[in-house]
Design a protein around this motif. Structure first.
Motif, PDB file in Angstrom:
ATOM      1  N   SER A 153       0.832  -1.203   0.000  1.00  0.00           N
ATOM      2  CA  SER A 153       0.000   0.000   0.000  1.00  0.00           C
ATOM      3  C   SER A 153       0.867   1.253   0.000  1.00  0.00           C
ATOM      4  N   VAL A 154       2.062   1.168   0.606  1.00  0.00           N
ATOM      5  CA  VAL A 154       2.987   2.291   0.569  1.00  0.00           C
ATOM      6  C   VAL A 154       3.435   2.551  -0.867  1.00  0.00           C
ATOM      7  N   HIS A 155       3.726   1.490  -1.599  1.00  0.00           N
ATOM      8  CA  HIS A 155       4.109   1.611  -3.004  1.00  0.00           C
ATOM      9  C   HIS A 155       2.983   2.274  -3.796  1.00  0.00           C
ATOM     10  N   ASP A 156       1.759   1.818  -3.576  1.00  0.00           N
ATOM     11  CA  ASP A 156       0.611   2.405  -4.268  1.00  0.00           C
ATOM     12  C   ASP A 156       0.464   3.883  -3.920  1.00  0.00           C
ATOM     13  N   ASP A 157       0.572   4.186  -2.639  1.00  0.00           N
ATOM     14  CA  ASP A 157       0.395   5.569  -2.185  1.00  0.00           C
ATOM     15  C   ASP A 157       1.489   6.472  -2.745  1.00  0.00           C
TER      16      ASP A 157
ATOM     17  N   TYR B 220       3.190   6.216  -5.592  1.00  0.00           N
ATOM     18  CA  TYR B 220       3.022   6.543  -7.006  1.00  0.00           C
ATOM     19  C   TYR B 220       1.763   7.372  -7.258  1.00  0.00           C
ATOM     20  N   ALA B 221       0.755   7.240  -6.410  1.00  0.00           N
ATOM     21  CA  ALA B 221      -0.395   8.138  -6.495  1.00  0.00           C
ATOM     22  C   ALA B 221       0.031   9.563  -6.143  1.00  0.00           C
ATOM     23  N   MET B 222       0.828   9.695  -5.085  1.00  0.00           N
ATOM     24  CA  MET B 222       1.335  11.008  -4.699  1.00  0.00           C
ATOM     25  C   MET B 222       2.211  11.586  -5.796  1.00  0.00           C
ATOM     26  N   LEU B 223       3.137  10.768  -6.335  1.00  0.00           N
ATOM     27  CA  LEU B 223       4.058  11.255  -7.357  1.00  0.00           C
ATOM     28  C   LEU B 223       3.298  11.742  -8.589  1.00  0.00           C
ATOM     29  N   ALA B 224       2.259  11.008  -8.971  1.00  0.00           N
ATOM     30  CA  ALA B 224       1.458  11.427 -10.122  1.00  0.00           C
ATOM     31  C   ALA B 224       0.821  12.783  -9.869  1.00  0.00           C
ATOM     32  N   SER B 225       0.244  12.971  -8.689  1.00  0.00           N
ATOM     33  CA  SER B 225      -0.375  14.248  -8.360  1.00  0.00           C
ATOM     34  C   SER B 225       0.661  15.369  -8.324  1.00  0.00           C
ATOM     35  N   PHE B 226       1.801  15.092  -7.729  1.00  0.00           N
ATOM     36  CA  PHE B 226       2.902  16.057  -7.627  1.00  0.00           C
ATOM     37  C   PHE B 226       3.348  16.511  -9.015  1.00  0.00           C
ATOM     38  N   LEU B 227       3.588  15.536  -9.900  1.00  0.00           N
ATOM     39  CA  LEU B 227       4.102  15.857 -11.226  1.00  0.00           C
ATOM     40  C   LEU B 227       3.018  16.423 -12.135  1.00  0.00           C
ATOM     41  N   ASP B 228       1.779  16.019 -11.927  1.00  0.00           N
ATOM     42  CA  ASP B 228       0.680  16.607 -12.698  1.00  0.00           C
ATOM     43  C   ASP B 228       0.632  18.115 -12.497  1.00  0.00           C
ATOM     44  N   ARG B 229       0.810  18.545 -11.243  1.00  0.00           N
ATOM     45  CA  ARG B 229       0.766  19.976 -10.952  1.00  0.00           C
ATOM     46  C   ARG B 229       1.954  20.694 -11.596  1.00  0.00           C
ATOM     47  N   ILE B 230       3.120  20.069 -11.573  1.00  0.00           N
ATOM     48  CA  ILE B 230       4.290  20.696 -12.193  1.00  0.00           C
ATOM     49  C   ILE B 230       4.102  20.779 -13.705  1.00  0.00           C
ATOM     50  N   GLU B 231       3.581  19.716 -14.309  1.00  0.00           N
ATOM     51  CA  GLU B 231       3.316  19.747 -15.743  1.00  0.00           C
ATOM     52  C   GLU B 231       2.301  20.837 -16.077  1.00  0.00           C
ATOM     53  N   MET B 232       1.270  20.965 -15.267  1.00  0.00           N
ATOM     54  CA  MET B 232       0.244  21.975 -15.509  1.00  0.00           C
ATOM     55  C   MET B 232       0.845  23.381 -15.444  1.00  0.00           C
TER      56      MET B 232
ATOM     57  N   PHE C  12       8.057   5.068 -14.862  1.00  0.00           N
ATOM     58  CA  PHE C  12       6.759   5.684 -14.584  1.00  0.00           C
ATOM     59  C   PHE C  12       6.669   7.078 -15.199  1.00  0.00           C
ATOM     60  N   VAL C  13       7.704   7.878 -15.011  1.00  0.00           N
ATOM     61  CA  VAL C  13       7.681   9.240 -15.552  1.00  0.00           C
ATOM     62  C   VAL C  13       7.591   9.227 -17.065  1.00  0.00           C
ATOM     63  N   HIS C  14       8.381   8.395 -17.716  1.00  0.00           N
ATOM     64  CA  HIS C  14       8.390   8.401 -19.172  1.00  0.00           C
ATOM     65  C   HIS C  14       7.127   7.794 -19.767  1.00  0.00           C
ATOM     66  N   ASP C  15       6.508   6.863 -19.050  1.00  0.00           N
ATOM     67  CA  ASP C  15       5.240   6.302 -19.527  1.00  0.00           C
ATOM     68  C   ASP C  15       4.084   7.283 -19.332  1.00  0.00           C
ATOM     69  N   ARG C  16       4.057   7.971 -18.209  1.00  0.00           N
ATOM     70  CA  ARG C  16       2.933   8.854 -17.902  1.00  0.00           C
ATOM     71  C   ARG C  16       3.058  10.213 -18.598  1.00  0.00           C
TER      72      ARG C  16
END
Length: 272
Positions: A116-120, A122-134, A217-221
């Motif tokens: 669950s830590v692994h899941d959490d 990568y969910a956090m990282l996606a949100s973090f990087l989504d904001r930077i991309e935006m 993950f970064v290059h795929d997303r």
């Protein structure tokens, strides 16, 4: 004790810490941590020293001058955030440098908690990087790690320099032609830096190729906007057997990484 707990209790609960600000550059040190959950302490077979040997101490300090940074506080022997989910818990010696990690396998409940830590994360990282991309469009993630070069023991010969550069830049999971202007600048920056009174040997895809889960993950997303570079520092900044750091070299590496941020920000602006 305060009502919110003592500092040691708070640290024991922390899994990672993140700082977020106005930059398109992100630094991560996801193997910096050494903590283990209390429910795992009775079943782990490794000593603190054995765990520390395979962890990446001081990498969190190295990225401490960056605006955006994520630092892991848990040991990779609890959950390895840089491996795919189905391989993120070391259960057999072939997954962990030949080490017998456990006196007895963790329970199903303990495994589920670790995953669950692994899941959490990568969910956090996606949100973090989504904001930077935006905010910025393209961004660069500097995935900071370290590696051992004296596996023959404290008095053994180090790994030959030809196969163990001081800094290994891993790029195998990226579109190298798309991001060559970033990778080349990163390599030139570190090669020109003064680290411990000398220039370092910086090469690409020699000791490691950057096949970790985080760069994938970064290059795929973010195939158009995300550049993730795995940067492995050989443990010339510490005694890998005692864990004692060379504080000058750690400070020099931190300075070099901090100074890289405006260089990459400028490159991203100029290449639009």
């Amino acid at each position: 004790m305060t009502k919110n707990g003592t500092p040691s209790e708070i640290m024991q609960k922390q899994i990672w810490s993140a700082s977020f600000g106005g930059s398109a550059i992100v630094g991560t040190a996801i193997h910096d941590g050494h903590l283990l959950r209390e429910d795992l302490l009775a079943s782990i077979a490794l000593s603190n020293e054995e765990r520390l040997y395979e962890e990446d101490p001081f990498t969190g300090e190295m990225i401490g001058g960056l605006t955006n940074r994520i630092i892991g506080h848990r040991s990779r022997f609890e959950i390895d955030l840089n491996r795919a989910r189905d391989a993120a818990i070391y259960l057999t010696p072939d997954q962990s440098w030949g080490l017998e990690v456990w006196n007895e396998p963790p329970s199903e409940a303990a495994l589920a908690t670790s995953l669950s830590v692994h899941d959490d994360y990568y969910a956090m990282l996606a949100s973090f990087l989504d904001r930077i991309e935006m905010s910025h469009g393209r961004f660069v993630l500097l995935d900071i790690h370290s590696y051992n070069h004296r596996r023959g023991g404290p008095n053994g010969a180090p790994t030959p320099q030809e196969t163990a550069p001081d800094i290994n830049i891993g790029t195998i999971s990226m579109d190298r032609s798309r991001w060559s202007f970033v990778v080349d600048a990163v390599m030139a920056h570190f090669a020109s830096a003064d680290i411990g009174g000398r220039k370092l040997d910086v090469r690409e895809n020699v000791a490691f190729q950057g096949r970790g889960e985080q760069t994938r993950f970064v290059h795929d997303r973010y195939p158009q906007n995300g550049c993730a570079i795995a940067i492995e520092f050989k443990k010339i900044f510490m005694d890998e057997w005692t864990g004692k750091p060379d504080t000058r070299i750690v400070s020099d590496i931190r300075h070099a990484i901090t100074e890289l941020e405006p260089v990459l920000e400028r490159l991203l602006r100029e290449s639009r």
